[in-house]
Design a protein around this motif. Structure first.
Motif, mmCIF file in Angstrom:
data_model
loop_
_atom_site.group_PDB
_atom_site.id
_atom_site.type_symbol
_atom_site.label_atom_id
_atom_site.label_comp_id
_atom_site.label_asym_id
_atom_site.label_seq_id
_atom_site.Cartn_x
_atom_site.Cartn_y
_atom_site.Cartn_z
ATOM 1 N N UNK A 37 7.874 5.090 31.192
ATOM 2 C CA UNK A 37 9.112 4.566 30.900
ATOM 3 C C UNK A 37 9.530 3.677 32.085
ATOM 4 N N UNK A 38 9.400 4.057 33.269
ATOM 5 C CA UNK A 38 9.598 3.384 34.525
ATOM 6 C C UNK A 38 8.039 2.706 35.128
ATOM 7 N N UNK A 68 21.724 -3.765 44.802
ATOM 8 C CA UNK A 68 20.532 -3.953 45.367
ATOM 9 C C UNK A 68 19.929 -4.989 44.669
ATOM 10 N N UNK A 69 19.414 -6.361 45.263
ATOM 11 C CA UNK A 69 18.871 -7.153 44.573
ATOM 12 C C UNK A 69 17.498 -6.764 43.573
ATOM 13 N N UNK A 70 16.716 -6.192 44.599
ATOM 14 C CA UNK A 70 15.263 -5.732 44.106
ATOM 15 C C UNK A 70 15.428 -4.633 42.885
ATOM 16 N N UNK A 71 16.546 -3.827 43.303
ATOM 17 C CA UNK A 71 16.786 -2.739 42.112
ATOM 18 C C UNK A 71 17.209 -3.435 40.890
ATOM 19 N N UNK A 72 18.135 -4.510 41.083
ATOM 20 C CA UNK A 72 18.653 -5.141 39.918
ATOM 21 C C UNK A 72 17.764 -5.730 39.042
ATOM 22 N N UNK A 73 16.587 -6.383 39.624
ATOM 23 C CA UNK A 73 15.599 -7.018 39.256
ATOM 24 C C UNK A 73 14.673 -6.197 38.237
ATOM 25 N N UNK A 105 14.639 -2.329 31.899
ATOM 26 C CA UNK A 105 15.572 -2.046 30.671
ATOM 27 C C UNK A 105 16.117 -0.675 30.667
ATOM 28 N N UNK A 106 15.784 0.052 31.922
ATOM 29 C CA UNK A 106 16.008 1.532 31.633
ATOM 30 C C UNK A 106 16.750 2.014 33.183
ATOM 31 N N UNK A 107 17.718 2.669 33.137
ATOM 32 C CA UNK A 107 18.452 2.839 34.698
ATOM 33 C C UNK A 107 17.810 4.228 34.698
ATOM 34 N N UNK A 108 17.338 4.324 36.096
ATOM 35 C CA UNK A 108 16.713 5.506 36.626
ATOM 36 C C UNK A 108 17.735 6.491 36.900
#
Length: 150
Positions: A83-84, A113-118, A124-127
């Protein structure tokens, strides 16, 4: 890489690492971030200065147990996406602070966070927050260090 976004039970243990807590930073997001590229960002969260010593196999073993309980439903320690993302090499691409902030503060990391957003845009799945303690988070980091040292 995005970290720990699975289901599971809490698992305790001891921690010999040193961390410094501070107020969250406010890194401006960037639309041009490659989520696979190495980043020196510390992320957004309380971990601002993680001191690493020689690899601690006992701590890594505890981290493996935490990973199995809380992370393995969505992540592998290979490069295979479930999933991740797969987590192989994460300690070579991310700072210890970023990894620990992602584990303990995933919603804010993926929002600011730029890396987290990328990573969120790519996968396409929020941790989800897994209620991992700071001690368990440090154990997970040690487990990832052990995997990446092979």
């Amino acid at each position: 890489m995005t970290l720990l976004f699975a289901c599971g039970q809490s698992n305790g243990g001891s921690d010999d690492s040193t961390t410094t807590a501070a107020a969250p930073n406010t890194t401006a997001p960037s639309a041009d971030v490659d989520p696979e590229a190495k980043s020196d960002s510390k992320g957004i969260g309380k971990f601002t200065d993680v001191k690493l010593a020689a690899l601690d196999p006992a701590m890594a073993a505890k981290g493996e147990a935490v990973f199995t309980a809380k992370c393995s439903a969505c992540h592998k320690v290979t490069d295979q996406k479930v999933v991740g993302p797969g987590l192989l090499g994460v300690t070579k691409r991310r700072t210890p602070e970023w990894i620990m902030n992602q584990i303990t503060n995933p919603v804010e990391m993926e929002a600011k966070d730029p890396v987290g957003k990328a990573l969120l845009a790519k996968h396409l799945t929020q941790m989800t927050f897994q209620d991992v303690s700071d001690e368990q988070t440090r154990q997970l980091l040690e487990y990832f260090r052990q995997i990446d040292s092979k």
